[in-house]
Scaffold this motif. Structure first.
Motif, PDB file in Angstrom:
ATOM      1  N   TRP A 239      80.552  56.161 -14.565  1.00  0.00           N
ATOM      2  CA  TRP A 239      81.807  56.779 -14.131  1.00  0.00           C
ATOM      3  C   TRP A 239      81.827  56.923 -12.607  1.00  0.00           C
ATOM      4  CZ3 TRP A 239      85.831  56.296 -16.701  1.00  0.00           C
ATOM      5  CH2 TRP A 239      85.908  56.511 -18.081  1.00  0.00           C
TER       6      TRP A 239
ATOM      7  N   TRP B  38      77.445  59.219 -16.698  1.00  0.00           N
ATOM      8  CA  TRP B  38      78.025  59.626 -15.415  1.00  0.00           C
ATOM      9  C   TRP B  38      77.732  58.619 -14.308  1.00  0.00           C
ATOM     10  CZ3 TRP B  38      75.367  60.556 -10.917  1.00  0.00           C
ATOM     11  CH2 TRP B  38      73.981  60.734 -11.017  1.00  0.00           C
TER      12      TRP B  38
ATOM     13  N   THR C 240      85.581  48.998 -17.874  1.00  0.00           N
ATOM     14  CA  THR C 240      84.785  50.169 -18.227  1.00  0.00           C
ATOM     15  C   THR C 240      85.664  51.285 -18.775  1.00  0.00           C
ATOM     16  OG1 THR C 240      83.137  49.630 -16.537  1.00  0.00           O
ATOM     17  CG2 THR C 240      83.165  51.887 -17.348  1.00  0.00           C
ATOM     18  N   VAL C 241      86.788  51.536 -18.105  1.00  0.00           N
ATOM     19  CA  VAL C 241      87.711  52.576 -18.567  1.00  0.00           C
ATOM     20  C   VAL C 241      88.288  52.210 -19.933  1.00  0.00           C
ATOM     21  CG1 VAL C 241      89.873  53.779 -18.066  1.00  0.00           C
ATOM     22  CG2 VAL C 241      88.265  53.278 -16.211  1.00  0.00           C
TER      23      VAL C 241
END
Length: 297
Positions: A132, A129, A116-117
């Protein structure tokens, strides 16, 4: 008279069955390699297991279109991904050489968080968000497992983290290629790249194996090669969102095989952290599958 189409639900169930078998075989291969690593270099083990993996993989490729499917459409990306996966295998085995299976898998399961990062950094994907927050919670799970300040971060932990990062990078490369690459190219070039990397090192650290140990190395290759085939079959029968969560069944295998083969008993913090990481990974997968559904016309 035409035959009725097979219900979609039956195909999905078959795909899930292939997935369960796939990750069971991968776990058996990992446990076998860990057992051998007490007596042989990991490069020697990986070399012989890779040579043997050519048998099931080669048979699959020939049955699925022959040599024409081995030619890559994106050669640079295919070779890059192959060397990243080879590095993943090397550091995974190194990690398992020093860690219990459960602890190694628990760290490796943080891969979706790193993907994901990396998808933001390298593919410029938009991450809301919710995702995250899942990444943040997942990394807290990793900290629960590692407990920095309360236990020493070992060489095995570092190797498992490197393996996870390399595997995440290989997934980013795979995403960049899209779904148009030949399966045969992905499978065969991966095996070739592993031989290229492990062969020279194996020659420098050679230990003559006993026949039972040589057979066990080959068995690990048959497990891994067959797992690659069943993984392809799983994704052909069922959506990614239905198949991927079953990777976490490897933790069950890790507990069983770790106890039977090595007498390992999973630590409370390892299992707690793993549960947090797995929950975060499943949530990320669910959010991603929803985003893909909304993007469809």
């Amino acid at each position: 008279m035409t035959m009725a189409a097979e219900p979609i639900g039956d195909r999905v169930l078959r795909g899930i069955g292939f997935a369960v078998l796939t990750f069971g075989l991968f776990s058996a291969s990992d446990a076998t390699v860990k057992w051998l690593s007490a007596d042989y270099s990991i490069f020697q083990i990986l070399f012989f297991s890779t040579v043997t993996a050519f048998l099931p993989v080669g048979a699959f490729v020939m049955a699925s279109g022959g040599l024409a499917t081995v030619k890559p459409r994106y050669p640079g990306l295919v070779w890059l991904r192959s060397f990243l996966v080879t590095g993943t295998a090397i550091f995974t085995v190194l990690g398992f050489s020093f860690l219990p299976l459960t602890e190694g898998y628990a760290i490796i399961f943080s891969g979706p968080l790193i993907v994901t990062v990396m998808s933001v950094l390298f593919l410029k994907e938009s991450v809301g968000w919710h995702r995250w927050a899942a990444v943040f919670v997942g990394f807290l799970g990793v900290l629960v497992m590692l407990r920095p300040g309360f236990q020493e971060i070992s060489f095995g932990h570092v190797c498992a983290l490197i393996a996870t990062t390399l595997f995440a990078a290989s997934n980013i490369v795979l995403r960049r290629m899209g779904r148009g690459e030949n399966i045969g190219a992905l499978l065969i070039i991966l095996l070739v790249s592993t031989l290229i990397v492990t062969g020279p090192v194996m020659a420098a650290v050679w230990t003559t194996p006993t026949l039972p140990h040589l057979a066990t190395m080959c068995l690990a290759g048959l497990f891994a090669g067959s797992a690659q085939i069943f993984l392809v079959a799983a994704f052909r029968e069922a959506p990614v969102a239905a198949v991927t969560p079953f990777q976490y069944t490897q933790m069950i295998w890790a507990v069983v095989l770790g106890y039977l083969l090595f007498g390992d008993r999973p630590h409370f913090f390892t299992m707690t952290g793993a549960a947090i990481v797995i929950a975060s990974g499943l949530y990320l997968l669910w959010r991603e599958s929803r985003a893909e559904e909304r993007a469809r016309p």
